[in-house]
Design a protein around this motif. Structure first.
Motif, mmCIF file in Angstrom:
data_model
loop_
_atom_site.group_PDB
_atom_site.id
_atom_site.type_symbol
_atom_site.label_atom_id
_atom_site.label_comp_id
_atom_site.label_asym_id
_atom_site.label_seq_id
_atom_site.Cartn_x
_atom_site.Cartn_y
_atom_site.Cartn_z
ATOM 1 N N LEU A 1 0.828 -1.206 0.000
ATOM 2 C CA LEU A 1 0.000 0.000 0.000
ATOM 3 C C LEU A 1 0.865 1.260 0.000
ATOM 4 O O LEU A 1 0.554 2.233 -0.684
ATOM 5 N N ILE A 2 1.955 1.248 0.761
ATOM 6 C CA ILE A 2 2.861 2.406 0.797
ATOM 7 C C ILE A 2 3.480 2.620 -0.582
ATOM 8 O O ILE A 2 3.526 3.747 -1.092
ATOM 9 N N LYS A 3 3.950 1.552 -1.215
ATOM 10 C CA LYS A 3 4.532 1.676 -2.560
ATOM 11 C C LYS A 3 3.512 2.238 -3.539
ATOM 12 O O LYS A 3 3.829 3.139 -4.327
ATOM 13 N N LYS A 4 2.301 1.715 -3.493
ATOM 14 C CA LYS A 4 1.254 2.210 -4.402
ATOM 15 C C LYS A 4 0.936 3.675 -4.106
ATOM 16 O O LYS A 4 0.718 4.467 -5.026
ATOM 17 N N ALA A 5 0.909 4.043 -2.813
ATOM 18 C CA ALA A 5 0.634 5.434 -2.438
ATOM 19 C C ALA A 5 1.711 6.360 -3.002
ATOM 20 O O ALA A 5 1.400 7.440 -3.518
ATOM 21 N N ILE A 6 2.960 5.955 -2.920
ATOM 22 C CA ILE A 6 4.055 6.768 -3.471
ATOM 23 C C ILE A 6 3.894 6.887 -4.983
ATOM 24 O O ILE A 6 4.042 7.983 -5.546
ATOM 25 N N GLU A 7 3.577 5.783 -5.638
ATOM 26 C CA GLU A 7 3.460 5.785 -7.100
ATOM 27 C C GLU A 7 2.307 6.637 -7.594
ATOM 28 O O GLU A 7 2.379 7.195 -8.692
ATOM 29 N N ILE A 8 1.243 6.765 -6.818
ATOM 30 C CA ILE A 8 0.084 7.553 -7.253
ATOM 31 C C ILE A 8 0.498 8.984 -7.574
ATOM 32 O O ILE A 8 0.083 9.548 -8.580
ATOM 33 N N TYR A 9 1.330 9.568 -6.742
ATOM 34 C CA TYR A 9 1.783 10.939 -7.013
ATOM 35 C C TYR A 9 3.179 10.995 -7.613
ATOM 36 O O TYR A 9 3.473 11.833 -8.447
ATOM 37 N N GLY A 10 4.054 10.124 -7.170
ATOM 38 C CA GLY A 10 5.449 10.211 -7.581
ATOM 39 C C GLY A 10 5.803 9.422 -8.815
ATOM 40 O O GLY A 10 6.870 9.628 -9.393
ATOM 41 N N GLY A 11 4.942 8.493 -9.198
ATOM 42 C CA GLY A 11 5.231 7.659 -10.348
ATOM 43 C C GLY A 11 6.077 6.447 -9.968
ATOM 44 O O GLY A 11 6.551 6.329 -8.839
#
Length: 149
Positions: A9-19
Motif C-alpha cells: 500500500l505504501i509503494k502504491k501510495a508513493i506511485e500515485i503521485y510520484g510515479g
C-alpha cells in the motif's frame, strides 16, 4: 487502518503521485516500518503525501538529505542533517512526528486523523503555506480513493 499489505500500500501510495520511478520508493520499507508508531499505523499515507508536498516524492530535495524537509527552520538542523544519510534524517522525521516532538502529540490519537486534524497538523508542519493543509487532505483522500480504502 487500511486493509492489505502495508508495504504494498505504501509503494502504491508513493506511485500515485510520484510515479513508478519516484526516488521515495527507495525508502518505502522505512515508511512501512513507521507503522510501529500508532500515528502512522492509522495514517499510513501521511508520510508519502508529506514527502510529495515537500520534495515531489524525493525528486527535489533542496535541504541536505531531507526528503520531508523536517525541521528545516530549527537552528542547526540543516548543518546536522548534511552529516547524516537520507535514511537517518527520515528516521528523525518519523520518530519526531511519531513520538518525540511535543508539537505533534495532539495528533497521536491512535485513530485515523480527520480532515480538521490534518489541517491542524499542516499548520504546524508548514505554517507559511495556506494551501498546505487543503493539499495534504486532498492528497491523502485521493490516495485512499485510488486504493479503495
Amino acid at each position: 487502518p487500511p486493509q492489505g499489505n502495508t508495504g504494498e500500500l505504501i509503494k502504491k501510495a508513493i506511485e500515485i503521485y510520484g510515479g513508478r520511478n519516484a526516488p521515495l520508493l527507495n525508502y518505502s520499507q522505512q515508511l512501512t516500518n513507521a507503522k510501529k508508531y500508532p500515528l502512522f499505523e492509522q495514517n499510513p499515507y501521511l508520510l508519502p503525501v508529506l514527502a510529495h508536498l515537500e520534495t515531489s516524492s524525493g525528486r527535489n530535495v533542496t535541504r541536505p538529505n531531507n526528503l520531508l524537509n523536517w525541521g528545516i527552520n530549527y537552528p542547526g538542523n540543516n548543518a546536522a542533517f548534511s552529516q547524516m544519510t537520507p535514511e537517518q534524517v527520515l528516521e528523525r522525521a518519523i520518530s519526531g512526528l511519531g513520538e518525540r516532538s511535543p508539537y505533534y502529540s495532539q495528533f497521536r490519537t491512535g485513530k485515523e486523523l480527520s480532515d480538521k486534524e490534518l489541517m491542524a497538523l499542516a499548520k504546524i508542519y508548514e505554517p507559511r503555506n495556506e494551501s498546505y493543509g487543503p493539499n495534504l487532505v486532498k492528497g491523502i483522500r485521493f490516495i485512499q480513493s485510488q486504493l479503495n480504502q
